[in-house]
Design a protein around this motif. Sequence first.
Motif, PDB file in Angstrom:
ATOM      1  N   VAL A 159       0.840  -1.200   0.000  1.00 52.88           N
ATOM      2  CA  VAL A 159       0.000   0.000   0.000  1.00 52.88           C
ATOM      3  C   VAL A 159       0.871   1.245   0.000  1.00 52.88           C
ATOM      4  CG1 VAL A 159      -1.580   1.355   1.444  1.00 52.88           C
ATOM      5  CG2 VAL A 159      -2.015  -1.070   1.060  1.00 52.88           C
ATOM      6  N   SER A 201       2.869   1.506  -3.450  1.00 50.92           N
ATOM      7  CA  SER A 201       2.072   1.709  -4.661  1.00 50.92           C
ATOM      8  C   SER A 201       1.465   3.094  -4.716  1.00 50.92           C
ATOM      9  CB  SER A 201       0.953   0.663  -4.734  1.00 50.92           C
ATOM     10  OG  SER A 201       0.023   0.881  -3.698  1.00 50.92           O
ATOM     11  N   VAL A 245      -1.027   4.168  -3.035  1.00 47.35           N
ATOM     12  CA  VAL A 245      -2.443   4.168  -2.701  1.00 47.35           C
ATOM     13  C   VAL A 245      -2.677   4.932  -1.422  1.00 47.35           C
ATOM     14  CG1 VAL A 245      -4.401   2.699  -2.114  1.00 47.35           C
ATOM     15  CG2 VAL A 245      -2.777   1.991  -3.865  1.00 47.35           C
ATOM     16  N   ALA A 246      -1.688   4.941  -0.516  1.00 45.19           N
ATOM     17  CA  ALA A 246      -1.843   5.618   0.761  1.00 45.19           C
ATOM     18  C   ALA A 246      -2.026   7.108   0.596  1.00 45.19           C
ATOM     19  CB  ALA A 246      -0.632   5.333   1.651  1.00 45.19           C
TER      20      ALA A 246
END
Lengths: 386, 315
Positions: free
Chosen positions: A73, A76, A78-79
């Motif tokens: 996470v 990538s 996404v956080a």
Amino acid sequence: MKHQNNNEMDMLLRGLAGGPANVSAEKDVQGNHLDPDEMNAFAEGQVPQRARARYVAHLADCAQCRQIVSTLVQTSGVATAPTDSAVGAKSSSFWTQLTTLFSPAVLRYAVPAVGLAAIMGVLLFAWRQQQDTSFVAQRDTKSDAQVAPNANAQPYSEPKTTPGAPTGMSTANEAPHKTTGPVAAGEKSGIVGGLADTSASAVKEAPPVTTEAPASRNEPMFALEPQAAPPPPPKPADAAETDKLALAKKDEDRERAAVRQAQVYETKTKSDDAFRNRSSDAPATGTVAAPRRRAQGIGAARAREDVETRRGAEVEERSVGGKQFRREGNAWIDTSYSSGRSTVNVSRGSEQYRALIADEPSIRTFAEQLSGEVIVVWKGKAYRIH
Amino acid sequence: MSNRKQQIQKLCSDGARRLLTRAEDNYGVTEEVVRVRVGSVVDKYLLKDDENASSQEIHDFIEGLQASDLCLIVACEHGVERAWTDLVERFGTTVRSAARSASSNEETAEDLAQSIWAELHGLRVRDDGRPTGKLAYYSGRGSLAGWLRAVVGQLAIDQHRKQSRLVQTEEDADFDRMLADGSDSSAVTLPAANPEVTASQKFAGAEMQKALSRSIQELADEDRLLVKLYYFDNLRLREAGAVLGVHEATASRRLTRIHTELRQEVEKILVGEKGWTKPETERAFSELAIHMETDIEPLLAKSGVLMSKENEIAS
């Protein structure tokens, strides 16, 4: 209290996490880890809802898988852009986004909000317009008042009436002011002779005067209160301003001289009267003295009139009982009065007024000889009689 | 073959055909090969949890697959050299970066990266002549780059576990013994180094922590995961929320609710089962929290030695 409870739980959980006890609960899942594909799909939110529940249950108890998922996470990215949709995040096109923007769920709140904002904008605009208009109107009114404070003089609260008075004058209280007898008629005729049309159109011809009868018949009829003369139009040039000031000064000097003359005359007539009274047995009171006093009063009043008419300036002044009063609008203001002074408000006819004039009879003189609102300074105190 | 299976097979065939057209480069893989892969993915993610998944769900699921990445991996699996070349060229940097993050030094990272390619390719050969490797486990559901990072992470943990089993530290041995003995009040987190902490306080702390551990286990899965991510894995709230697929603010609100639930559950356990009174429980909460606040630093430092092996991937 709730905040404190949350803080306590926070500290306890941190303490628990710092100890070894938590590891024991996670040893059981060692053999059944998620494979990299499942962990990656979960981290990217690409797992169907039912499968996701299964993975969540596993991750909650498996530190190893949780570590990998957390790393995925974080790396990538996404956080940095989390959403509240965990299942099957589809790539959204422009049209999808547009559709979402105009969906009923959004429009349900957006339309009323936009309408409200529009209404408030219109109201604000209208209010601003009104403010500007009223500001301009006030300015014009004020400037007119400054230039010609008495040009639009309203009828006084103490009305003045005489037969044959020009139009515009109130005749409502004519009856109380009527006096009987020949003297009264003569007085009236004399008064009438001094009358002038109070309307603005007649102002230019002659200084307008209005009649005013004193409230009490026992008191002598003093001067007719002349109507305030409209000021001449102001000169545009600075030189004209200087000339005006000089003229005004000359007028003031002349006025003072005339007032002194009038006062001297009044004193003389009084002393003559006193002499005659002493020498003769004519009663001091009664109808004989009264006409004489009235005549004296009229004479003095005429002198004052001359002063005032001679002056013909913007500011009107009167002298009553040794005090100078200047006219400001509908009010007669003692020249020794300053605006910052504390003032006692007294209404004519009130108990307070009756008590005041009982204590200070001179104030009664001011109140009765000057119509309308009177501001007088007496024995260090300012009184506003209305 | 049952109707349902035929239906699913047809859906997978149609989906595979569409997937091949969607892919930027299908590397010449056949529809049949892709159909088999798609079928296995549908089984794994959809039908395993819901056998009666609708046709639309299956259709949408297949449409959500990463077509280009899946075709690349399937081609690599079937020995297409061009595909392997593209794989290494496009994702070599990703693998090296992930290996560096999972390793303590450059040499270990290089070794790890090389191991990844071997793992992906497979050193053994199957019955059909195809090498066994992890490529068969890529479903195309997530991105290929993310999958490779996950493979690197898992491999790093496996390697570390193998190495750590060979050399067990004294601390590990003590830790294993403690766990084998069951709960030990002295092993719990109340600071024994603090001489002011009485024995009764230690005991109270142990009871409370046991109750707290139990309460955590009884939380809902998502709530428990959030607690573990935030407190045990030391993620920031934003990151923990991202794992759960929620905004940071949502995660914060959930955590606040969880605090309340945990407190109520702990009180219920201590009062109902351990015979504590409510005032005693309240006092214990505040006293322990104060102690935790003053002594949590050495506790974390101490437990950090035990946790480092688990956290190496994340470091």
